[in-house]
Scaffold this motif. Structure first.
Motif, PDB file in Angstrom:
ATOM      1  N   PHE A   1       0.832  -1.201   0.000  1.00  0.00           N
ATOM      2  CA  PHE A   1       0.000   0.000   0.000  1.00  0.00           C
ATOM      3  C   PHE A   1       0.869   1.256   0.000  1.00  0.00           C
ATOM      4  CE2 PHE A   1      -3.429   2.783   0.690  1.00  0.00           C
ATOM      5  CZ  PHE A   1      -4.625   2.079   0.629  1.00  0.00           C
ATOM      6  N   ALA A   2       1.942   1.235   0.784  1.00  0.00           N
ATOM      7  CA  ALA A   2       2.772   2.428   0.956  1.00  0.00           C
ATOM      8  C   ALA A   2       3.681   2.702  -0.231  1.00  0.00           C
ATOM      9  CB  ALA A   2       3.606   2.289   2.232  1.00  0.00           C
ATOM     10  N   TYR A   3       4.205   1.659  -0.869  1.00  0.00           N
ATOM     11  CA  TYR A   3       5.272   1.848  -1.852  1.00  0.00           C
ATOM     12  C   TYR A   3       4.933   1.358  -3.256  1.00  0.00           C
ATOM     13  CZ  TYR A   3       7.967   2.561   2.416  1.00  0.00           C
ATOM     14  OH  TYR A   3       8.429   3.025   3.623  1.00  0.00           O
TER      15      TYR A   3
ATOM     16  N   GLY B   1      -9.001  -3.603  -2.687  1.00  0.00           N
ATOM     17  CA  GLY B   1      -8.678  -4.990  -2.342  1.00  0.00           C
ATOM     18  C   GLY B   1      -7.712  -5.077  -1.178  1.00  0.00           C
ATOM     19  N   LEU B   2      -6.643  -4.286  -1.242  1.00  0.00           N
ATOM     20  CA  LEU B   2      -5.679  -4.253  -0.141  1.00  0.00           C
ATOM     21  C   LEU B   2      -6.336  -3.783   1.145  1.00  0.00           C
ATOM     22  CD1 LEU B   2      -2.489  -2.721  -1.855  1.00  0.00           C
ATOM     23  CD2 LEU B   2      -2.671  -5.012  -0.843  1.00  0.00           C
ATOM     24  N   TYR B   3      -7.162  -2.754   1.027  1.00  0.00           N
ATOM     25  CA  TYR B   3      -7.768  -2.183   2.226  1.00  0.00           C
ATOM     26  C   TYR B   3      -8.737  -3.162   2.881  1.00  0.00           C
ATOM     27  CZ  TYR B   3      -9.950   1.092   5.407  1.00  0.00           C
ATOM     28  OH  TYR B   3     -10.418   1.710   6.533  1.00  0.00           O
ATOM     29  N   ALA B   4      -9.554  -3.829   2.069  1.00  0.00           N
ATOM     30  CA  ALA B   4     -10.502  -4.803   2.622  1.00  0.00           C
ATOM     31  C   ALA B   4      -9.754  -5.947   3.312  1.00  0.00           C
ATOM     32  CB  ALA B   4     -11.396  -5.348   1.506  1.00  0.00           C
ATOM     33  N   ALA B   5      -8.658  -6.395   2.707  1.00  0.00           N
ATOM     34  CA  ALA B   5      -7.866  -7.469   3.319  1.00  0.00           C
ATOM     35  C   ALA B   5      -7.256  -7.007   4.633  1.00  0.00           C
ATOM     36  CB  ALA B   5      -6.779  -7.923   2.349  1.00  0.00           C
ATOM     37  N   LEU B   6      -6.709  -5.803   4.657  1.00  0.00           N
ATOM     38  CA  LEU B   6      -6.099  -5.272   5.877  1.00  0.00           C
ATOM     39  C   LEU B   6      -7.136  -5.111   6.983  1.00  0.00           C
ATOM     40  CD1 LEU B   6      -3.706  -2.668   4.241  1.00  0.00           C
ATOM     41  CD2 LEU B   6      -2.995  -4.561   5.722  1.00  0.00           C
ATOM     42  N   PHE B   7      -8.334  -4.711   6.616  1.00  0.00           N
ATOM     43  CA  PHE B   7      -9.397  -4.566   7.607  1.00  0.00           C
ATOM     44  C   PHE B   7      -9.760  -5.927   8.196  1.00  0.00           C
ATOM     45  CE2 PHE B   7     -13.390  -3.280   9.460  1.00  0.00           C
ATOM     46  CZ  PHE B   7     -13.217  -1.933   9.716  1.00  0.00           C
ATOM     47  N   PHE B   8      -9.840  -6.939   7.340  1.00  0.00           N
ATOM     48  CA  PHE B   8     -10.136  -8.295   7.807  1.00  0.00           C
ATOM     49  C   PHE B   8      -9.020  -8.799   8.730  1.00  0.00           C
ATOM     50  CE2 PHE B   8      -9.467 -12.885   7.190  1.00  0.00           C
ATOM     51  CZ  PHE B   8     -10.665 -13.371   7.717  1.00  0.00           C
TER      52      PHE B   8
ATOM     53  N   ALA C   1       7.779   6.357   3.186  1.00  0.00           N
ATOM     54  CA  ALA C   1       6.877   6.412   2.035  1.00  0.00           C
ATOM     55  C   ALA C   1       6.389   7.836   1.784  1.00  0.00           C
ATOM     56  CB  ALA C   1       5.685   5.491   2.261  1.00  0.00           C
ATOM     57  N   THR C   2       6.241   8.176   0.518  1.00  0.00           N
ATOM     58  CA  THR C   2       5.593   9.432   0.139  1.00  0.00           C
ATOM     59  C   THR C   2       4.088   9.197   0.094  1.00  0.00           C
ATOM     60  OG1 THR C   2       7.487  10.091  -1.196  1.00  0.00           O
ATOM     61  CG2 THR C   2       5.404  11.206  -1.648  1.00  0.00           C
ATOM     62  N   PRO C   3       3.279  10.034   0.735  1.00  0.00           N
ATOM     63  CA  PRO C   3       1.823   9.828   0.722  1.00  0.00           C
ATOM     64  C   PRO C   3       1.293   9.655  -0.695  1.00  0.00           C
ATOM     65  CG  PRO C   3       2.390  11.563   2.265  1.00  0.00           C
ATOM     66  CD  PRO C   3       3.661  11.211   1.548  1.00  0.00           C
ATOM     67  N   ASN C   4       0.429   8.660  -0.874  1.00  0.00           N
ATOM     68  CA  ASN C   4      -0.049   8.355  -2.225  1.00  0.00           C
ATOM     69  C   ASN C   4      -1.552   8.517  -2.419  1.00  0.00           C
ATOM     70  OD1 ASN C   4      -0.842   6.178  -0.685  1.00  0.00           O
ATOM     71  ND2 ASN C   4       0.325   4.644  -1.825  1.00  0.00           N
ATOM     72  N   LEU C   5      -2.293   8.875  -1.365  1.00  0.00           N
ATOM     73  CA  LEU C   5      -3.731   9.078  -1.506  1.00  0.00           C
ATOM     74  C   LEU C   5      -4.131  10.541  -1.371  1.00  0.00           C
ATOM     75  CD1 LEU C   5      -5.271   6.056   0.461  1.00  0.00           C
ATOM     76  CD2 LEU C   5      -4.603   6.207  -1.942  1.00  0.00           C
ATOM     77  N   SER C   6      -3.231  11.372  -0.921  1.00  0.00           N
ATOM     78  CA  SER C   6      -3.547  12.784  -0.709  1.00  0.00           C
ATOM     79  C   SER C   6      -2.315  13.635  -1.016  1.00  0.00           C
ATOM     80  CB  SER C   6      -3.986  13.029   0.741  1.00  0.00           C
ATOM     81  OG  SER C   6      -4.088  14.405   1.021  1.00  0.00           O
TER      82      SER C   6
ATOM     83  N   ILE D   1      -3.324   4.196   7.420  1.00  0.00           N
ATOM     84  CA  ILE D   1      -3.174   4.692   6.045  1.00  0.00           C
ATOM     85  C   ILE D   1      -3.427   6.189   5.967  1.00  0.00           C
ATOM     86  CG2 ILE D   1      -4.198   4.586   3.747  1.00  0.00           C
ATOM     87  CD1 ILE D   1      -4.658   1.532   4.345  1.00  0.00           C
ATOM     88  N   GLU D   2      -4.527   6.664   6.570  1.00  0.00           N
ATOM     89  CA  GLU D   2      -4.898   8.073   6.405  1.00  0.00           C
ATOM     90  C   GLU D   2      -4.064   9.019   7.268  1.00  0.00           C
ATOM     91  OE1 GLU D   2      -6.402   9.402   4.214  1.00  0.00           O
ATOM     92  OE2 GLU D   2      -7.941   8.095   3.403  1.00  0.00           O
ATOM     93  N   LEU D   3      -3.701   8.582   8.466  1.00  0.00           N
ATOM     94  CA  LEU D   3      -2.947   9.475   9.351  1.00  0.00           C
ATOM     95  C   LEU D   3      -1.449   9.236   9.212  1.00  0.00           C
ATOM     96  CD1 LEU D   3      -5.190   9.580  12.543  1.00  0.00           C
ATOM     97  CD2 LEU D   3      -5.501  10.655  10.320  1.00  0.00           C
TER      98      LEU D   3
END
Length: 453
Positions: free
Chosen positions: A25-27, A39-46, A76-81, A203-205
């Motif tokens: 997710f980060a890189y 997909g990654l996020y749903a797996a991480l939540f599970f 990592a450089t932020p990739n969602l914001s 991920i967000e913070l």
């Protein structure tokens, strides 16, 4: 070691898989790749759910995993914001003795000081919307931007790492004070890990450098001292929370009954309530004092007004009102609807302040959760990281709908799956139908989600 593996095999497998997924997710993720992102996020939540289910009594295991997951993001450089470019820009302005509230980046980029590659990179990275507007980040937040630039030097990654360390430390502070509050309330201590291990928070913070975590650290520390009747320290910390993000202003009316009823007499309660509000007010004013001028007040007021009169993203009730406005008026009514919805939130919070038994700690915390949730339900703009506040508040209650909210809100990133930003209202509808279904089930039908955790 072998015995530990045998007794903790499944949570260890989930933890290792989580760290690998966080690395991906980060890189190795671009936000336009929505299928991979969700997909990654749903797996991480599970994985987080299963780890907490297996190890909820193993505090040391959960802390080590939570810290390890955060350290994955360190370089990592932020990739969602792209907001972090503006954070660094404001920090470097302060480092060069420039008041960040007085000038929009568009006003400065052509001046000699800003001709270097570093400044141009920050300007291009933040995007045209941020570049066209004055800074809306409160003063204590600006201090963290300044410290990030001071410690990070001229390197973009150095600035990112510096700010990320502050956010990680804030999360550790939330873990410390949050656990103490849960013990004091006689609630299960592991509930704090619904915040600390939630992939949404990581991920967000930690990942995307949003400072809601710093705001929430000051808020949860403030609540700890307020619950202990140490209201002066609590008020100072509350003022710092407001001066990181203004959202906690919404909560101030809820303390009226707390102070009025939790003192030896109504007179003392009234005096302490007024003292609390005075300390909060003076603390916030003191934080703005180094920046204040008539021009700064004008710019800051105009910028805050944009959130109620211009900006719109991932809203729920407001989008229904907007559609009705298009039908009746033939144009977007955000200029009037946004302001009226803000007034409605204020009246709702006042109603909760006067008509709920907020002198009881658990009731007060539920009121805080409902106040923030109502504010977000009626907001014109709900970026994913805004959900961090109801998520943290819910761990001190029996309500879990913000946990589902923290899962569903990632559907909003579908808007970035095309080269040109385009919000998909079907995705927004699915997101909020899920959120409101869980909310109604828990609040009105009293059937908690995730009741075994």
């Amino acid at each position: 070691m072998l015995t530990y593996w045998k007794t903790h095999k499944y949570p260890l497998i989930f933890a290792i898989a989580s760290l690998l997924f966080y690395w991906s997710f980060a890189y190795d993720l671009h936000r336009s790749d929505f299928a991979k992102l969700i997909g990654l996020y749903a797996a991480l939540f599970f994985f987080a759910y299963k780890i907490l289910q297996f190890e909820k009594g193993n505090f040391e295991f959960l802390v080590i995993f939570g810290i390890s997951a955060r350290l994955i993001f360190l370089f990592a450089t932020p990739n969602l914001s792209q907001d972090f470019y503006r954070f660094i820009w404001d920090g470097k302005l302060l480092l060069n003795g420039v008041n960040p509230y007085l000038f929009a980046p568009d006003n400065l980029i052509n001046k000699d000081l800003f001709a270097t590659e570093n400044w141009q990179g920050l300007y291009n990275g933040m995007g045209p919307l941020s570049a066209a507007n004055h800074s809306n980040y409160p003063p204590v937040n600006q201090i963290f931007f300044y410290l990030g630039s001071l410690l990070g030097g001229s390197s973009l990654l150095g600035n990112i790492i510096s700010m990320r360390i502050f956010i990680i430390l804030a999360d550790l502070g939330i873990l410390y004070f949050g656990r103490k509050i849960l013990i004091w309330l006689k609630l299960p201590q592991h509930q704090i890990f619904w915040y600390f291990l939630n992939p949404f928070i990581l991920i967000e913070l930690t990942g995307n450098l949003h400072f809601e975590g710093v705001m929430l650290f000051f808020l949860v520390a403030s609540m700890f001292f307020i619950l202990q009747q140490k209201w002066i320290v609590g008020a100072l910390l509350f003022s710092l929370s407001i001066s990181v993000k203004l959202l906690t202003l919404v909560l101030l009316p809820l303390f009226i009954r707390w102070f009025y009823h939790n003192n030896t007499s109504k007179k003392i309660g009234t005096l302490r309530l007024l003292g609390f509000y005075l300390v909060v007010f003076l603390g916030v004013c003191a934080s703005f004092l180094p920046f204040v001028s008539s021009e700064m007040i004008q710019h800051y007021g105009e910028t805050i007004g944009l959130w109620f009169q211009k900006f719109e993203f991932n809203a729920s009730i407001y989008y229904l009102i907007r559609e009705f406005g298009f039908y009746r008026q033939g144009y977007n009514i955000i200029a009037t609807a946004g302001t009226r919805l803000a007034i409605l939130v204020f009246l709702f919070v006042l109603g909760m302040a006067f008509f709920r038994k907020n002198q009881q700690p658990k009731t007060l915390l539920v009121s805080m959760l409902m106040a923030v949730s109502f504010y977000l339900f009626l907001s014109t703009t709900v970026h994913p990281w805004y959900v961090a506040t109801p998520l943290l508040l819910c761990v001190f209650t029996n309500y879990k709908f913000p946990i589902i909210w923290s899962l569903a809100v990632f559907l909003s990133y579908y808007s970035y799956s095309n080269e040109v930003f385009n919000e998909n209202l079907w995705m927004v509808a699915i997101e909020y139908l899920l959120i409101y279904a869980v909310f109604l089930k828990e609040v009105y039908f009293e059937k908690p989600i995730l009741k075994h955790l």
